[in-house]
Design a protein around this motif. Structure first.
Motif, PDB file in Angstrom:
ATOM      1  N   TYR A  33       0.598  -1.101  -0.552  1.00 31.06           N
ATOM      2  CA  TYR A  33       0.061   0.095  -0.289  1.00 31.06           C
ATOM      3  C   TYR A  33       0.714   1.582   0.007  1.00 31.06           C
ATOM      4  O   TYR A  33       1.719   1.205   0.659  1.00 31.06           O
ATOM      5  N   TYR A  35      -0.245   5.809   1.099  1.00 33.34           N
ATOM      6  CA  TYR A  35      -0.034   6.442   1.982  1.00 33.34           C
ATOM      7  C   TYR A  35       0.604   7.375   1.610  1.00 33.34           C
ATOM      8  O   TYR A  35       1.917   7.850   1.955  1.00 33.34           O
ATOM      9  N   GLY A  99      -7.063  -6.442   2.946  1.00 36.62           N
ATOM     10  CA  GLY A  99      -6.162  -5.636   3.695  1.00 36.62           C
ATOM     11  C   GLY A  99      -6.419  -5.236   5.503  1.00 36.62           C
ATOM     12  O   GLY A  99      -6.346  -4.563   5.825  1.00 36.62           O
ATOM     13  N   THR A 100      -6.758  -6.802   5.704  1.00 37.23           N
ATOM     14  CA  THR A 100      -7.503  -6.944   6.665  1.00 37.23           C
ATOM     15  C   THR A 100      -6.752  -7.326   7.509  1.00 37.23           C
ATOM     16  O   THR A 100      -7.061  -7.231   9.453  1.00 37.23           O
TER      17      THR A 100
ATOM     18  N   GLN B  33      -8.177  -1.706  14.003  1.00 38.64           N
ATOM     19  CA  GLN B  33      -6.921  -2.060  14.312  1.00 38.64           C
ATOM     20  C   GLN B  33      -6.383  -0.535  15.434  1.00 38.64           C
ATOM     21  O   GLN B  33      -6.749   0.726  14.557  1.00 38.64           O
ATOM     22  N   ASP B  92     -11.494  -1.702   8.112  1.00 36.21           N
ATOM     23  CA  ASP B  92     -11.862  -1.917   6.628  1.00 36.21           C
ATOM     24  C   ASP B  92     -11.831  -0.218   4.996  1.00 36.21           C
ATOM     25  O   ASP B  92     -12.339  -0.034   5.978  1.00 36.21           O
ATOM     26  N   TRP B  93     -11.602  -1.061   4.078  1.00 36.98           N
ATOM     27  CA  TRP B  93     -11.842   0.242   3.042  1.00 36.98           C
ATOM     28  C   TRP B  93     -12.567  -1.140   2.267  1.00 36.98           C
ATOM     29  O   TRP B  93     -11.916  -1.758   2.237  1.00 36.98           O
ATOM     30  N   GLN B  94     -13.582  -0.280   1.570  1.00 39.01           N
ATOM     31  CA  GLN B  94     -13.852  -1.445   0.200  1.00 39.01           C
ATOM     32  C   GLN B  94     -14.081  -3.633   0.617  1.00 39.01           C
ATOM     33  O   GLN B  94     -13.153  -3.873  -0.186  1.00 39.01           O
ATOM     34  N   GLY B  96     -12.627  -4.708   3.138  1.00 38.90           N
ATOM     35  CA  GLY B  96     -11.745  -5.371   3.504  1.00 38.90           C
ATOM     36  C   GLY B  96     -10.226  -5.310   2.387  1.00 38.90           C
ATOM     37  O   GLY B  96      -9.615  -5.956   2.127  1.00 38.90           O
ATOM     38  N   THR B  97     -10.489  -4.774   1.011  1.00 37.98           N
ATOM     39  CA  THR B  97      -9.379  -4.390   0.215  1.00 37.98           C
ATOM     40  C   THR B  97      -8.391  -3.699   0.505  1.00 37.98           C
ATOM     41  O   THR B  97      -6.970  -4.127  -0.147  1.00 37.98           O
ATOM     42  N   ALA B  98      -8.620  -3.082   1.477  1.00 37.91           N
ATOM     43  CA  ALA B  98      -7.470  -1.855   2.186  1.00 37.91           C
ATOM     44  C   ALA B  98      -7.900  -1.694   3.302  1.00 37.91           C
ATOM     45  O   ALA B  98      -8.810  -1.870   3.615  1.00 37.91           O
ATOM     46  N   LEU B  99      -7.040  -0.684   4.437  1.00 39.20           N
ATOM     47  CA  LEU B  99      -7.327  -0.246   6.007  1.00 39.20           C
ATOM     48  C   LEU B  99      -6.905   1.130   5.474  1.00 39.20           C
ATOM     49  O   LEU B  99      -6.347   1.516   4.976  1.00 39.20           O
ATOM     50  N   ILE B 100      -8.391   2.141   5.506  1.00 43.19           N
ATOM     51  CA  ILE B 100      -7.868   3.476   5.682  1.00 43.19           C
ATOM     52  C   ILE B 100      -8.328   3.916   7.314  1.00 43.19           C
ATOM     53  O   ILE B 100      -8.584   3.472   7.956  1.00 43.19           O
ATOM     54  N   PHE B 101      -7.131   4.730   7.319  1.00 48.15           N
ATOM     55  CA  PHE B 101      -6.996   5.623   9.360  1.00 48.15           C
ATOM     56  C   PHE B 101      -7.850   6.553   9.167  1.00 48.15           C
ATOM     57  O   PHE B 101      -8.393   7.261   8.487  1.00 48.15           O
TER      58      PHE B 101
END
Lengths: 114, 111
Positions: A33, A35, A99-100, B33, B92-94, B96-101
């Motif tokens: 990823y 960011y 992403g989990t 998380q 989760d984002w979309q 579980g595609t990725a993590l967003i903060f």
């Protein structure tokens, strides 16, 4: 233990120039990823890759491109940098393939676009 | 748009006190998380709590999750000066595609 290596650590760039931020991991993680972190805005997802050969757009993908030719490398390219891309960029990886799971972060690349 | 939002934005306490940070999110999640970031460094994972868990402990950290309220809290007990850092929740984002903060809580612990 290397984990994730980002380069350069810091760069000043003229607007309009092309720039590639490098990211390499040695953990054989499937997912990677990018960011960006800006004061007051936290971290925002630019692009992601759940496995080698695939990429996807994150929350703020405009002006950035990525590639994932192999498992270890995930470069982020700014084709024509603009001042609003001044930020600290973090690369991360996850062994879960999506992403989990827990993310492992690099130390960041601080980019200033003038 | 960001999924998680931390509260408060900044927190200043004395060593030995407890620190509580909250996170609210908008849509259903698989897990939530918490991460920590020391000044000028990358983020470090602290703890993961799954959507079917209500509480989790790790050393001086206690995390709770209330999926009905779409909120989580991070409690650091007996804070130390070394706990001074920014703390972020991630979701989760979309699917579980990725993590967003979220934007983070900046914790300052003075001795």
């Amino acid at each position: 233990i290397a984990g994730i290596t980002q380069a350069p650590t810091s760069q000043i760039l003229a607007a309009g120039r092309r720039m590639t931020l490098r990211c390499t991991q040695d953990m054989r993680h499937n997912a990677m990823y990018w960011y960006r972190q800006d004061l007051g805005l936290g971290l925002r997802l630019i692009h992601y890759s759940n496995t080698a050969g695939t990429t996807g757009k994150g929350e703020v993908p405009d002006g950035y491109s990525v590639s994932r030719a192999n498992t270890d490398d995930f470069p982020l390219t700014l084709a024509s940098a603009v001042p609003s891309q001044t930020s600290v960029y973090f690369c991360a990886s996850s062994g879960g393939g999506r992403g989990t799971g827990e993310l492992f972060f690099g130390e960041g690349s601080r980019l200033t676009v003038l | 748009s960001q999924q998680g939002e931390e509260d408060p934005q900044a927190l200043s306490i004395q060593e030995g006190e407890n620190a509580t940070m909250n996170c609210s999110y908008k849509t259903s999640i698989n897990n939530l998380q918490w991460y920590r970031q020391n000044s000028g460094r990358g983020l470090v994972h602290l703890i993961l709590i799954r959507s079917n868990e209500r509480e989790k402990h790790s050393g001086r950290l206690r995390v709770t999750l209330d999926t009905s309220k779409k909120s989580s809290s991070l409690l650091i007990t007996a804070s130390r000066a070394a706990d001074t850092a920014s703390y972020f929740c991630a979701t989760d984002w979309q699917a579980g595609t990725a993590l967003i903060f979220g934007k983070g809580t900046t914790l300052s612990v003075s001795s």
